[in-house]
Every structure is written in structure tokens, then in C-alpha cells.
Scaffold this motif. Structure first.
Motif, short mmCIF file in Angstrom:
data_model
loop_
_atom_site.label_atom_id
_atom_site.label_comp_id
_atom_site.label_asym_id
_atom_site.label_seq_id
_atom_site.Cartn_x
_atom_site.Cartn_y
_atom_site.Cartn_z
N VAL A 164 -4.64 1.97 -5.44
CA VAL A 164 -3.31 0.93 -5.48
C VAL A 164 -1.99 1.89 -5.52
O VAL A 164 -1.99 2.68 -6.32
N HIS A 165 -1.20 1.89 -4.30
CA HIS A 165 -0.23 2.65 -3.99
C HIS A 165 1.00 1.77 -3.77
O HIS A 165 1.19 0.67 -3.16
N LEU A 166 2.24 2.46 -4.17
CA LEU A 166 3.42 1.83 -3.79
C LEU A 166 4.02 2.94 -2.94
O LEU A 166 4.21 4.01 -2.92
N LEU A 167 4.60 2.47 -1.45
CA LEU A 167 5.05 3.50 -0.53
C LEU A 167 6.46 3.78 -1.09
O LEU A 167 7.20 2.83 -1.15
N THR A 168 6.52 5.12 -0.83
CA THR A 168 7.94 5.61 -1.22
C THR A 168 8.27 6.71 -0.30
O THR A 168 9.01 7.60 -0.60
N LYS A 169 7.87 6.44 1.10
CA LYS A 169 8.32 7.36 2.37
C LYS A 169 9.71 7.28 2.24
O LYS A 169 10.28 8.19 2.91
N GLU A 170 10.53 6.12 2.34
CA GLU A 170 11.76 6.19 2.85
C GLU A 170 12.73 5.37 1.58
O GLU A 170 12.02 4.46 0.79
N LEU A 171 13.91 5.68 1.61
CA LEU A 171 14.69 4.77 0.61
C LEU A 171 14.97 3.39 1.28
O LEU A 171 15.29 3.07 2.42
N GLN A 172 14.44 2.66 0.37
CA GLN A 172 14.49 1.12 1.15
C GLN A 172 14.64 0.37 -0.19
O GLN A 172 14.30 0.49 -1.27
#
Ligand SMILES: [Zn+2]
Length: 451
Positions: free
Chosen positions: A369-377
């Protein structure tokens, strides 16, 4: 990849409030809870107390066992109980012992044989049978002196009550079938230094057992002191895990993850089960490993990285624990049967049985289970891999404010493995749950950030 985008929901307030909806009751679990018997629990505790002492250092030679004295007699009696439940379910339980020699150590003056006794209700689904949920209590007892191997140590509450919970759960749940495996454990050596549970947890770890939850019942007798609240049982869970390494600690520090150990998710799950099934007792979640100056068998499992919680009565009476049986200035000391409340223990047993049965019926939690944190959103996107074992038909995302103790909201993701929610990940804590078609829910999994 299928994806669900939910934006309209926020405008319409369509997110389900959790736990307003307690979730579907499973009729087979409801029926099993009705089988829990205060009088069976009473006879279990009376039998254990009749052995005079169950000190881990007490006798376990054949003559003492035959005479019904000491820890050896306790071990043999518990084993015969499990075997009788197994006969009643056509041999559905595997009854086992785990024997080893401990010491000399601090509270073990000479090398001593210690035996854990347990019964395994194997899961019916080959993949899911590798998943284990476990209930435990310690059958050893003590009086004022931890090294006293002969004088009376009745241990009706500590921990005849927890032993009775393991046995009663085995008796009522062995009549059911679950996809995952349930283990009913009773350990010795707790009062000498958690020796039995350390050995068992290390054995499980070495064998690679996938234990999803350990429910440790220690002092659940509901001591009949006037200040007791017999409508409440405390559930203790560790915050920062005992097994956390440096990388885990860095992540916990960065994310504010100190309130989301896997043990704490088990505690929240117990609270959810208590809202779904009427056990007769309400869990009071205590967000700490254990009480002051005391320890317990759940921590031995925590040390090996397993999720584990401790059930203990609301108010303990220290005159009735770890005391020689005596009367002084009109005060009665000792852990005697007359101080425990069999109806209360039955309620705690129901809550344990409902939790074990819910978890053993549920699919495995979703994987990766992942939370995407590639960009500021300001939106949050979660991804996961399907629940292993093929039993999940849908997934739900849970979330709560960072300051909240329990999950507050839920959003179904259907059978998708990715969801985007119009909520800032900075402001909430998320988790993902797998569910089957009857609505059995897995433990929630908090995502790790993916960059
Ligand atoms: Zn204890």
C-alpha cells in the motif's frame, strides 16, 4: 490499471462516516458468541486453582501430575481440554506442546523445563491458511515470592482468567471453519520473565509464520472490587514498535506514524468488532504498551515484529495479585476464585472470539500500500496490490484526522487498486482495507510514501 477519482463526493458530503455503520454481522459468528459459557469458564478456573500452585518452578514429575499438584498437572489438564474440544469437532484441532529448558536466570534458579500448550484450527483455504491469528493467556501463577515453588498460588485472575479465555475461544470457534488459521495458546514462564511467550514468538519468527494479530489476555477476571467497571476492558497497544529499526524510526518521525503501529491497528480493529458484535463489554483503548511497573506476553510477540495487544480488566486490585493467601488486619490477600466475575470473563471471551473469527474470515490485507508523493499536490493518490489469497472482492480507504484516535471516514474503492481523493495527505492519516463479498474486513494497512 483501474482508477477511481472521487471529487463529487466531497461537495455532497457523500463520504461514509466511520464507525457510524458497524458493518454486517456474520450469523455464524453471532451464533458462536452465544455458545460462550460463564459456567464453563468457572469450571476451568476452579480446576486450575485446585492444583494449588502453577508456579513455573513447581513440580511436574509424574507423581505430582497424578496427584493434581503443580504446573505439570496444569499443562496436562489444559492439553486434555483441547483434546476433548477436538474430539467434539471430529479432530479439527491439532493439539501441540512447545517444550524447552530455560535458565538458570534471574528468576529461574536452576534449569527448568517450560511447556507451552496450544491448539491449531487450520484454515480451510490453502493460501489463507498461512495467515494466523492467535489468542493467548499464561497458565503459570505466582504468590508474593516469584521463587516460591510450593506454597499456594491460586492465580484465579492472573492468569486463570486469560487461560480460560483461550480455552473457551477454542471450544466455541472449533465448531466453525475459517479460511485463515486460528491458534489458541497457553504459555508458562510469564511470571519468571515471559519465557514461554519469548520462546513461542521466536519459534514463529524462525519458521516464518505470518501472524496477523496476537490477543493476549492477562488479568481479565473483572475483580469484584467496588470500584470495578465491569462494562469495560482495557486494550493496550504499543505506539513506536519495539521491533522498529533505524529506518522505521526515521519514517515514523517524518510521517507522524507513532500512532499507527500494526498493534494499534489491531486495537482499533477490536473496537470496530465491539461495535459490530454485542460481547457485553466495551474496549477502552489505551495507547501505551502496558501498565506502569508491569509487562506481559504481548511484548514478547512485539519484539519479534508481530502485532499484539493486551486485554486487562478496567481496575486491578493489587491485594489480589502476586500475594500469599492470607488475612491481615481484616484485609484478604490472594488471587482467589471468589474475587473473579465469570460473566465478565465470558464477555471478554466473546470480544476475543468475535475478533479472531472476524480476522480469520476476512481476506488478507492489501499488499504494498503506497501513497504517491512524487509532487506537491492537494489531492491524495493511493495504490496497492490485490490482497494475496484471492478472497478480496473490494477495497476501502479509511482516514482520520492526525489528532483522532480512531478511523473516522471510509470510501469504497470497489475492486480497483488505485484511488485519488480530494484530501490533502498532509492533514489526515490514510489506510486501506480489503473486504470479501460478505463484508468481512481485513486489518487496515497504512501506506508508505512512494516517491
Ligand atoms: Zn499475568
Amino acid at each position: 490499471m483501474r482508477q477511481i477519482l472521487i471529487f463529487a463526493a466531497l461537495a455532497t458530503g457523500a463520504f461514509a462516516q466511520y464507525p457510524v455503520d458497524p458493518g454486517p454481522r456474520d450469523p455464524q459468528i453471532v451464533a458462536a458468541l452465544k455458545q460462550v459459557s460463564p459456567s464453563r469458564i468457572r469450571s476451568t478456573i476452579e480446576k486450575l486453582v485446585s492444583l494449588q500452585t502453577r508456579s513455573t518452578l513447581s513440580a511436574q514429575d509424574p507423581a505430582s501430575i497424578a496427584a493434581g499438584h503443580g504446573i505439570g498437572a496444569a499443562r496436562e489438564w489444559i492439553k486434555s481440554e483441547f483434546e476433548s474440544y477436538s474430539r467434539d469437532c471430529g479432530g479439527c484441532l491439532e493439539v501441540k506442546t512447545d517444550t524447552f529448558t530455560e535458565g538458570p536466570a534471574d528468576r529461574i534458579p536452576r534449569p527448568t523445563e517450560i511447556t507451552n500448550v496450544y491448539a491449531v484450527l487450520n484454515g480451510t483455504d490453502p493460501e489463507n491458511a498461512k495467515r494466523v491469528v492467535l489468542v493467548t493467556g499464561h497458565y503459570d501463577s505466582r504468590n508474593s515470592d516469584t521463587l516460591d515453588a510450593t506454597a499456594a498460588a491460586p492465580g484465579a485472575n492472573d492468569d486463570g482468567s486469560g487461560t480460560a479465555v483461550s480455552l473457551e475461544c477454542a471450544r466455541v470457534l472449533s465448531k466453525l471453519k475459517f479460511p485463515a488459521t486460528v491458534i489458541f495458546l497457553t504459555v508458562a514462564g510469564e511470571e519468571q520473565g515471559l519465557n514461554g511467550s519469548h520462546h513461542f514468538a521466536q519459534m514463529a519468527k524462525a519458521a516464518g509464520w505470518n501472524i496477523e494479530a496476537v490477543l493476549n489476555n492477562d488479568i481479565v477476571g473483572g475483580d469484584r472490587s467496588p470500584q470495578q467497571d465491569s462494562s469495560v476492558v482495557r486494550v493496550f497497544s504499543e505506539g513506536v514498535p519495539l521491533a522498529a529499526g533505524d529506518a522505521d524510526l526515521r519514517l515514523i518521525r517524518n510521517l507522524g506514524g507513532e500512532n499507527d503501529s500494526t498493534s494499534r491497528e489491531v486495537a482499533r480493529y477490536v473496537a470496530e468488532v465491539a461495535r459490530t458484535y454485542d460481547s457485553g463489554v466495551k474496549p477502552m483503548l489505551v495507547f501505551r504498551l502496558d501498565r506502569y511497573l508491569r509487562g506481559g506476553d504481548h511484548s514478547a510477540f512485539n519484539r519479534e515484529g508481530y502485532p499484539a495487544v493486551r486485554f486487562t480488566e478496567f481496575r486491578e486490585d493489587y491485594n489480589h495479585q502476586h500475594q500469599n493467601v492470607r488475612t491481615e488486619n481484616g484485609v484478604e490477600y490472594g488471587d482467589l476464585t471468589k474475587f473473579v466475575n465469570f460473566d465478565y470473563i465470558a464477555a471478554v471471551a466473546r470480544l476475543n472470539a468475535a475478533t479472531l473469527a472476524s480476522l480469520a474470515s476476512a481476506p488478507a490485507p492489501p499488499a504494498k500500500v503506497h501513497l504517491l508523493t512524487k509532487e506537491l499536490q492537494n489531492d491524495s493518490t493511493l495504490t496497492w496490490e490485490p490482497s494475496p489469497g484471492g478472497r478480496a472482492t473490494s477495497y476501502e480507504v479509511l482516514w482520520r484526522a492526525t489528532t483522532s484516535a480512531e478511523w473516522e471516514h471510509t470510501q469504497s474503492a470497489g475492486n480497483a487498486t488505485r484511488i485519488t481523493l480530494p484530501l490533502s495527505k498532509d492533514n489526515v492519516i490514510f489506510a486501506v482495507v480489503a473486504a470479501d463479498k460478505e463484508g468481512h474486513r481485513s486489518l487496515p494497512v497504512v501506506p508508505i510514501p512512494e516517491r
